[in-house]
Design a protein around this motif. Structure first.
Motif, PDB file in Angstrom:
ATOM      1  N   UNK A 221       0.840  -1.202   0.000  1.00  0.00           N
ATOM      2  CA  UNK A 221       0.000   0.000   0.000  1.00  0.00           C
ATOM      3  C   UNK A 221       0.876   1.254   0.000  1.00  0.00           C
ATOM      4  N   UNK A 222       0.517   2.187  -0.853  1.00  0.00           N
ATOM      5  CA  UNK A 222       1.206   3.469  -0.929  1.00  0.00           C
ATOM      6  C   UNK A 222       0.174   4.593  -0.908  1.00  0.00           C
ATOM      7  N   UNK A 223       0.625   5.761  -0.453  1.00  0.00           N
ATOM      8  CA  UNK A 223      -0.205   6.971  -0.520  1.00  0.00           C
ATOM      9  C   UNK A 223       0.195   7.702  -1.787  1.00  0.00           C
ATOM     10  N   UNK A 224      -0.747   7.944  -2.675  1.00  0.00           N
ATOM     11  CA  UNK A 224      -0.450   8.499  -3.999  1.00  0.00           C
ATOM     12  C   UNK A 224      -0.741   9.991  -4.060  1.00  0.00           C
ATOM     13  N   UNK A 225       0.255  10.742  -4.524  1.00  0.00           N
ATOM     14  CA  UNK A 225       0.217  12.209  -4.546  1.00  0.00           C
ATOM     15  C   UNK A 225       0.456  12.691  -5.972  1.00  0.00           C
ATOM     16  N   UNK A 226      -0.507  13.422  -6.531  1.00  0.00           N
ATOM     17  CA  UNK A 226      -0.344  13.963  -7.884  1.00  0.00           C
ATOM     18  C   UNK A 226       0.753  15.019  -7.864  1.00  0.00           C
ATOM     19  N   UNK A 250       1.310  14.571   1.624  1.00  0.00           N
ATOM     20  CA  UNK A 250       0.641  13.356   1.179  1.00  0.00           C
ATOM     21  C   UNK A 250      -0.627  13.655   0.422  1.00  0.00           C
ATOM     22  N   UNK A 251      -1.128  12.639  -0.267  1.00  0.00           N
ATOM     23  CA  UNK A 251      -2.325  12.823  -1.090  1.00  0.00           C
ATOM     24  C   UNK A 251      -3.601  12.313  -0.459  1.00  0.00           C
ATOM     25  N   UNK A 252      -3.502  11.713   0.752  1.00  0.00           N
ATOM     26  CA  UNK A 252      -4.655  11.098   1.407  1.00  0.00           C
ATOM     27  C   UNK A 252      -5.297  10.051   0.488  1.00  0.00           C
ATOM     28  N   UNK A 253      -4.464   9.292  -0.216  1.00  0.00           N
ATOM     29  CA  UNK A 253      -4.946   8.295  -1.173  1.00  0.00           C
ATOM     30  C   UNK A 253      -4.169   6.997  -0.991  1.00  0.00           C
ATOM     31  N   UNK A 254      -4.516   6.212   0.012  1.00  0.00           N
ATOM     32  CA  UNK A 254      -3.860   4.917   0.197  1.00  0.00           C
ATOM     33  C   UNK A 254      -4.471   3.901  -0.769  1.00  0.00           C
ATOM     34  N   UNK A 255      -3.594   3.307  -1.579  1.00  0.00           N
ATOM     35  CA  UNK A 255      -4.043   2.322  -2.556  1.00  0.00           C
ATOM     36  C   UNK A 255      -3.042   1.174  -2.618  1.00  0.00           C
ATOM     37  N   UNK A 256      -3.545  -0.060  -2.703  1.00  0.00           N
ATOM     38  CA  UNK A 256      -2.673  -1.195  -2.946  1.00  0.00           C
ATOM     39  C   UNK A 256      -2.173  -1.144  -4.385  1.00  0.00           C
ATOM     40  N   UNK A 257      -0.943  -1.602  -4.600  1.00  0.00           N
ATOM     41  CA  UNK A 257      -0.375  -1.569  -5.943  1.00  0.00           C
ATOM     42  C   UNK A 257      -1.264  -2.283  -6.956  1.00  0.00           C
ATOM     43  N   UNK A 258      -1.803  -3.433  -6.585  1.00  0.00           N
ATOM     44  CA  UNK A 258      -2.647  -4.174  -7.522  1.00  0.00           C
ATOM     45  C   UNK A 258      -3.900  -3.380  -7.874  1.00  0.00           C
ATOM     46  N   UNK A 306      -0.879  24.418   9.504  1.00  0.00           N
ATOM     47  CA  UNK A 306       0.017  25.566   9.648  1.00  0.00           C
ATOM     48  C   UNK A 306       0.112  26.436   8.405  1.00  0.00           C
ATOM     49  N   UNK A 307      -0.016  25.824   7.231  1.00  0.00           N
ATOM     50  CA  UNK A 307       0.222  26.575   5.998  1.00  0.00           C
ATOM     51  C   UNK A 307      -0.953  26.547   5.024  1.00  0.00           C
ATOM     52  N   UNK A 308      -2.025  25.859   5.387  1.00  0.00           N
ATOM     53  CA  UNK A 308      -3.234  25.904   4.587  1.00  0.00           C
ATOM     54  C   UNK A 308      -3.202  25.098   3.312  1.00  0.00           C
ATOM     55  N   UNK A 309      -2.257  24.152   3.202  1.00  0.00           N
ATOM     56  CA  UNK A 309      -2.188  23.338   1.981  1.00  0.00           C
ATOM     57  C   UNK A 309      -2.944  22.032   2.148  1.00  0.00           C
ATOM     58  N   UNK A 310      -3.632  21.643   1.087  1.00  0.00           N
ATOM     59  CA  UNK A 310      -4.162  20.292   0.971  1.00  0.00           C
ATOM     60  C   UNK A 310      -4.247  19.969  -0.517  1.00  0.00           C
ATOM     61  N   UNK A 311      -4.219  18.691  -0.885  1.00  0.00           N
ATOM     62  CA  UNK A 311      -4.191  18.349  -2.316  1.00  0.00           C
ATOM     63  C   UNK A 311      -5.460  18.773  -3.033  1.00  0.00           C
ATOM     64  N   UNK A 312      -5.262  19.220  -4.267  1.00  0.00           N
ATOM     65  CA  UNK A 312      -6.403  19.617  -5.102  1.00  0.00           C
ATOM     66  C   UNK A 312      -6.979  18.434  -5.860  1.00  0.00           C
ATOM     67  N   UNK A 313      -6.162  17.405  -6.101  1.00  0.00           N
ATOM     68  CA  UNK A 313      -6.584  16.260  -6.899  1.00  0.00           C
ATOM     69  C   UNK A 313      -6.915  15.063  -6.012  1.00  0.00           C
ATOM     70  N   UNK A 314      -7.989  14.368  -6.357  1.00  0.00           N
ATOM     71  CA  UNK A 314      -8.223  13.037  -5.810  1.00  0.00           C
ATOM     72  C   UNK A 314      -7.420  12.040  -6.640  1.00  0.00           C
ATOM     73  N   UNK A 315      -7.322  10.806  -6.173  1.00  0.00           N
ATOM     74  CA  UNK A 315      -6.632   9.809  -6.991  1.00  0.00           C
ATOM     75  C   UNK A 315      -7.349   9.619  -8.323  1.00  0.00           C
ATOM     76  N   UNK A 316      -8.677   9.664  -8.291  1.00  0.00           N
ATOM     77  CA  UNK A 316      -9.447   9.432  -9.513  1.00  0.00           C
ATOM     78  C   UNK A 316      -9.203  10.522 -10.549  1.00  0.00           C
ATOM     79  N   UNK A 317      -9.160  11.790 -10.113  1.00  0.00           N
ATOM     80  CA  UNK A 317      -8.922  12.865 -11.085  1.00  0.00           C
ATOM     81  C   UNK A 317      -7.464  12.889 -11.531  1.00  0.00           C
TER      82      UNK A 317
END
Length: 355
Positions: A221-226, A250-258, A306-317
């Motif tokens: 399992x990995x967390x995927x970040x665009x 991080x992308x908040x997108x934990x997915x198994x490689x398969x 602290x800095x107001x960042x969060x990912x704009x993309x979901x894994x699907x997009x």
């Protein structure tokens, strides 16, 4: 001006392109142009006076310091690294040289340059070191994600070399007062990703009718970040990060490689269908690599808080944009799949028996 090392690689070139799309501040792009550095990633900047490319090695402290003194950057963003775990298993020496010795040489050049500045210039200067979540080791299925205070426990020559570089950066802040920042990111994906990594390898092999090699049972399992989200996070840390601090990205997108491979096959089945059957038919399970970490997950709440960042993309997009880019840029893929890259793929995967 900012000084970017490794700016012709995957994440570095995306950062340079994103930076110049949003800012007129020039970039001095310093890259050794190893197998993973590709100036074609930056073809759209040809003739752009804001982009200055210099070929060089971060281990060459004298060259780096001379460039600092000539161009007077206000910040250094260090992407330069050997980054592929499999390559570190087959040949760890280059990882020690670039990731440890190179970071040391870069820090020494930056320290010499920084000490020559006026107090005002020193206060504005930043050294941002880009690292990986792999320094934290591996997680069990129920373990909480890695935070910035998770102890380091690297399990490959690659992650050990990056952990050492992180420690050096931290030490230069605490010992010399250098204004450093460190980011530790999860697995990136997106345009210009060199096709030795999972996602671009699967896309290119699928379209070529080749096997899609999956290590072990594919449940790592990995967390995927665009990659564009990662670039935005680095810009935000460079702008507002607290000196000496580490920020997990991080992308908040934990997915198994398969599951990632299945998603890629399904998208390709829709967008570039085979004459018969599914791309899933090409999946092949191969012997797992030594010391393969089971799970990575990033807790990126500090960066958001602290800095107001969060990912704009979901894994699907993000994965849809990635597949679309590779389908539209097959010439780029063909160009990077020649020569040394092909020899390495044959060496790495050709010696593995089917699981």
């Amino acid at each position: 001006m900012i000084f970017v090392t490794g700016g012709a690689g995957f994440i570095g070139s995306n950062f340079v392109l994103d930076w110049l799309a949003q800012s007129d501040e020039p970039v001095l792009n310093f890259d050794k142009l190893t197998y993973a550095g590709n100036l074609k990633n930056l073809a759209s900047l040809q003739g752009d006076a804001r982009h200055i490319f210099v070929r060089g090695d971060i281990c060459d402290q004298e060259q780096v310091l001379a460039l600092f003194r000539e161009h007077k950057p206000r910040a250094v963003v260090n992407f330069a690294a050997e980054s592929h775990v499999d390559r570190s298993i087959l040949g760890p020496g280059e990882f020690i040289r670039t990731n440890i010795n190179g970071t040391f040489a870069l820090l020494e050049a930056a320290r010499a340059y920084w000490t020559e500045m006026t107090p005002e210039e020193q206060g504005a200067f930043r050294f941002l070191h880009v690292s990986t979540d792999e320094v934290y080791g591996t997680l069990g299925p129920a373990d909480p994600p890695f935070s910035e205070t998770t102890p380091f426990a690297p399990n490959s020559p690659y992650s050990a070399s990056k952990a050492a570089s992180d420690h050096l950066v931290r030490a230069y802040h605490h010992t010399y007062g250098m204004p450093v920042l460190t980011t530790n990111c999860s697995n990136n994906y997106g345009p210009y990703h060199f096709p030795e990594k999972l996602i671009p390898l699967v896309i290119s092999n699928a379209l070529a009718g080749k096997p899609l090699p999956i290590y072990g049972d594919g449940q790592q399992i990995r967390d995927w970040l665009f990659v564009s989200d990662h670039c935005a996070a680095i810009r935000r840390v460079l702008e507002g990060g607290k000196l000496g601090e580490t920020y997990n990205v991080g992308g908040w997108n934990e997915k198994a490689n398969l599951d990632v491979v299945h998603t890629l096959c399904d998208i390709l089945d829709r967008q570039a269908p085979k004459a018969t059957g599914s791309y899933r038919d090409q999946i092949t399970f191969v012997k797992d690599r030594p010391g393969h970490d089971r799970r990575y997950a990033i807790d990126a709440r500090k960066l958001e808080r602290e800095l107001g960042w969060k990912p704009a993309e979901t894994f699907e997009t993000g994965i849809a944009k990635t597949v679309a880019w590779y389908l539209a840029n097959q010439e780029w893929v063909r160009d990077v799949q020649s020569g040394a890259y092909k020899e390495w793929v044959d060496q790495n995967y050709g010696q593995r028996e089917n699981a």
